[in-house]
Design a protein around this motif. Sequence first.
Motif, short mmCIF file in Angstrom:
data_model
loop_
_atom_site.label_atom_id
_atom_site.label_comp_id
_atom_site.label_asym_id
_atom_site.label_seq_id
_atom_site.Cartn_x
_atom_site.Cartn_y
_atom_site.Cartn_z
N THR A 79 0.83 -1.21 0.00
CA THR A 79 0.00 0.00 0.00
C THR A 79 0.86 1.26 0.00
O THR A 79 0.35 2.37 0.19
CB THR A 79 -0.92 0.01 1.23
OG1 THR A 79 -0.14 -0.18 2.42
CG2 THR A 79 -1.99 -1.07 1.13
N ASP A 91 -6.37 -5.03 1.53
CA ASP A 91 -5.73 -3.71 1.42
C ASP A 91 -6.14 -3.07 0.10
O ASP A 91 -6.71 -3.72 -0.79
CB ASP A 91 -4.20 -3.83 1.51
CG ASP A 91 -3.60 -4.65 0.36
OD1 ASP A 91 -3.65 -4.17 -0.80
OD2 ASP A 91 -3.11 -5.77 0.62
N ILE A 116 -6.16 -0.77 5.39
CA ILE A 116 -5.90 -2.19 5.66
C ILE A 116 -7.00 -2.70 6.59
O ILE A 116 -7.26 -2.11 7.65
CB ILE A 116 -4.51 -2.40 6.30
CG1 ILE A 116 -3.41 -1.88 5.35
CG2 ILE A 116 -4.28 -3.87 6.63
CD1 ILE A 116 -2.02 -1.93 5.95
#
Length: 491
Positions: free
Chosen positions: A396, A421, A404
């Motif tokens: 990410t 995510d 998340i």
Amino acid sequence: ALRLRLPLSLETLPAAWAVRVGGSGTRAGQDYRQVPVLVAWHAVPGTAWMVIAKTDRAEVLAPLRQQAWLIAAAALFALIASACAAWVLLRRRDMAQRLALLGVRLREADAIQTSERKFRTLIDNLPDIAWHKDAAGVYVSCNRRYAEALHLDSEAIAGQRDDDFYPPELAAKYQADDQRVLDTGLELDSEEHWLKDGQPVWLHTRKAPVLDNDGRCVGTIGIARDVTAHKQAELALQAYRERLEVLVRERTADLEAANADLEGFSYSVSHDLRAPLRAIDGFAAILREDYAAKLDAEGLRLFQVVSDNARKMGQLIDDILAFSRAGRRELQQAELDMAALVGEVWQGLDEARWPGREVDANPRDLRLGKLPSARGDPVAIRQVWLNLLGNALKFTRGRAPAVIEVGGRREGAENWYYVKDNGAGFDPAYSAKLFGLFSRLHGMDEFEGTGVGLAIVKRFIAKHGGRVWAEGRVGEGATFWFSLPAAEGEE
């Protein structure tokens, strides 16, 4: 008659009675002939005379007697006719009853014969041998299979005993078994083994008592099945199992030797390879610091590349050792509080992996949903969460904010867990390769890593009897799933 004189003292005389009584009347009596008569008299008015009329009783009663005889004869005839009719009816009813009883007996006999034929057909077509003996051990009947086994006709076997067909020891055993059934009234199962034409034969035999209407044992019936093929297969399987146990022991010894070699290799990798790598990294750092003035920018960059690759090699060695230990580790089962375990792992992640990053508006925030408890090895499952959450943070990078999410649910006899995510994602066509050793779907210049973390996740989850899978799209994030057996008593 007018000259006949008789004294009035004879009261049996109708005339004497009439004179004495006078008037008129009737009476039965005897006349002078001593013959029974019927008399009627009447006085003659104005005179002393009596008019007397008489007639013989036999003459009067003659027509009545004739009619009485006729009536008696008719009554007697009617009585005889009635008796004859009753006798005929009784005979007919008795005959009808006899015919009905005969019909019933004929039907019963026919039913018995039909049942006997069916029973005989059934017994003769059994794949097993069957027989019937009386209380003295004499054969009453047997089926075709038994006759074929003895190479005799069924008629020739009836009336014989076991001594006529079998060796003395075997015949004595059969007779003892029969007597046991007769004495106890219970069924008897036994297994028999002998040699026939030099080949071993096994039979499974069941004997049962034959009872009369009073419940007394009057004989035995038996049925025996040839289980030679099954027994031979069982013996072959037993021999195979013994051979397999020997092979397992041999392979176990080989595996233990291989594990020992692997342990030695792991020790060598851990100590002998790390030292040169540390030396390379150290000398490269010294050269950058001490000779920085003599090196141009390209030289400094190249030494930095050497240091970075030395560190990557060290990380790869660490990951390979971790993967090897994951396969050899003995699992310690315990009840796991997944929510607490995830929170602990998340708090312990190195902030150096995401310095200054915004994770869901707050670097310490995590979207934590419901996580059912499970049963597993605490150390192994901790490593699973560490690898999956670390991957989520890594992929990410560049997302603002990075989101998340962790959650789970109960599915049948297992629990499903996921880490989701909004990072780089992956092509679904390559999802099967994600959990392979050294498999990478992104270049080293995009995201760091050795391609071992997800392989460790798969190995640990597989040892728990679970599964791993992933969903995602390029640029749209990814969701990594794994399953574990549910904790006992959990709904």
